[in-house]
Design an enzyme around this catalytic site. Structure first.
Site, short mmCIF file in Angstrom:
data_model
loop_
_atom_site.label_atom_id
_atom_site.label_comp_id
_atom_site.label_asym_id
_atom_site.label_seq_id
_atom_site.Cartn_x
_atom_site.Cartn_y
_atom_site.Cartn_z
N ASP A 56 -45.82 89.84 44.78
CA ASP A 56 -45.83 90.58 46.05
C ASP A 56 -47.19 91.26 46.27
O ASP A 56 -47.70 91.27 47.40
CB ASP A 56 -44.74 91.67 46.07
CG ASP A 56 -43.38 91.11 46.48
OD1 ASP A 56 -43.33 90.01 47.08
OD2 ASP A 56 -42.36 91.76 46.17
N ALA A 82 -41.00 103.92 49.93
CA ALA A 82 -41.40 104.10 48.53
C ALA A 82 -40.52 103.28 47.60
O ALA A 82 -40.30 103.63 46.45
CB ALA A 82 -41.34 105.59 48.16
N LYS A 106 -34.74 93.39 40.69
CA LYS A 106 -36.17 93.38 40.38
C LYS A 106 -36.52 94.25 39.18
O LYS A 106 -37.45 93.97 38.44
CB LYS A 106 -36.99 93.83 41.59
CG LYS A 106 -37.11 92.75 42.66
CD LYS A 106 -38.00 93.24 43.79
CE LYS A 106 -38.42 92.08 44.67
NZ LYS A 106 -39.42 92.46 45.67
#
Ligand code: NAP
Length: 283
Positions: A106, A134, A70
């Site tokens: 997302d 996190a 990502k």
């Protein structure tokens, strides 16, 4: 008729539900195409570049990106959408005006489903959220909540990770870290009216785990959103409900983020119920 070659980059990809969702979307939209899994090992930069060049060449109409790429993919695109830039992660790639765009669905996917399951409550002045974890998904959740005016506290097992997240959203006065260790607790549990689990705790096969063993956090005015979608009901959502809170798992977000990506790739906005049914039909 256009053939839409779509797919997912990540590693490993064995249990991905994305092909099921996107093949249902193709059928519902009456489009020809296929959604393939493209496993790319963590250090395989060449593999990553090759797939992205297929998007540039219009051989692939769109890609999803998941762990561990990502962040890597963000650096290989021509431009990032404001959401992908703020979150620092890309989960959707497509070609727009000859530019390779890195996007992140997302955040809007989470927000859209949160509003659906929680309802658009009139909670001005009491928007206080606790985000557990996190990592990439937590960053998307934080971005989404800050955009809606929430105060957000982030808690992670490595406090420096939560601090890093907070530092990267440096323009926000409404974001802080929260240490949930009993000895250093700096927050009153009952002050949160939204808790979001963005850790994998509770996910199959370790469904007996929960990110929040402390029942003091649950109260009637709380909504718990668990990003984990397998199992549909997690230990966290079950315990929250037992103690009077409302709760939802992450299956709606999974459908929503996929549907938003699909619409960007194909121009067709797929019916969410059909995608949901495809997931519910699988054993
Ligand atoms: P990630 O980037 O790996 O981040 C995971 C976070 O959880 C990190 O802060 C990590 O801390 C923490 N964590 C991991 N194992 C833990 C443990 N045993 N105890 C406490 N903390 C732990 O993963 P992600 O992409 O953010 O995904 C997180 C979860 O959200 C996954 O379950 C994923 O399936 C789910 N998700 C759901 C959707 C949806 O559409 N519903 C979308 C995205 C993600 P460390 O760095 O210390 O390990």
């Amino acid at each position: 008729m256009t053939f839409f070659q779509l797919g997912l980059i990540g590693y490993p990809l064995g249990h991905s539900l994305s092909p099921l969702i996107h093949n249902a979307a193709l059928a519902a939209c009456g489009l020809q195409g296929s959604y393939s899994l493209f496993p790319v090992a963590p250090d395989d930069q060449r593999g990553l570049r090759d797939l992205l060049s297929r998007v540039r060449a219009r051989d692939i109409a769109g890609l999803n990106v998941t762990i561990p790429h990502k962040q890597n993919v963000a650096a290989l695109t021509d431009e990032l959408t404001p959401a992908a830039q703020a979150i620092g992660a890309v989960n959707t790639v497509y070609l727009r005006d000859e530019k390779l765009v890195g996007d992140n669905t997302d955040a809007p996917g989470f927000l859209s489903d949160l509003k659906k399951v929680r309802g658009e409550e009139n909670d001005e002045g009491r928007k206080s959220a606790l985000v557990l974890g996190a990592g990439g998904a937590a960053r998307a959740v934080v971005h989404a909540l800050l955009g809606e005016g929430w105060r957000v506290a982030v808690s992670s097992r490595r406090n420096e990770q939560a601090q890093g997240l907070v530092a990267s959203f440096s323009n926000s006065q409404k974001l802080s870290t929260c240490n949930l260790q009993p000895a250093t607790r700096n927050s009153q549990p009952a002050t949160f009216n939204l808790i979001v689990n963005a850790t994998p705790l509770g996910m199959f096969p370790r469904a007996d785990e929960t990110p929040l063993p402390n029942a003091a956090f649950f109260h009637a005015d709380l909504f718990v959103y668990d990003l984990v979608y397998n199992p549909r009901e997690t230990k966290l959502t079950r315990q929250a409900r037992t103690r009077g809170a409302r709760a939802a798992g992450g299956i709606g977000m999974l459908v929503e983020q996929a549907a938003l990506a699909f619409a960007l790739w194909t121009g067709c906005n797929p019916p969410r119920e059909t995608l949901r049914e495809a997931l519910d039909r699988q054993p």
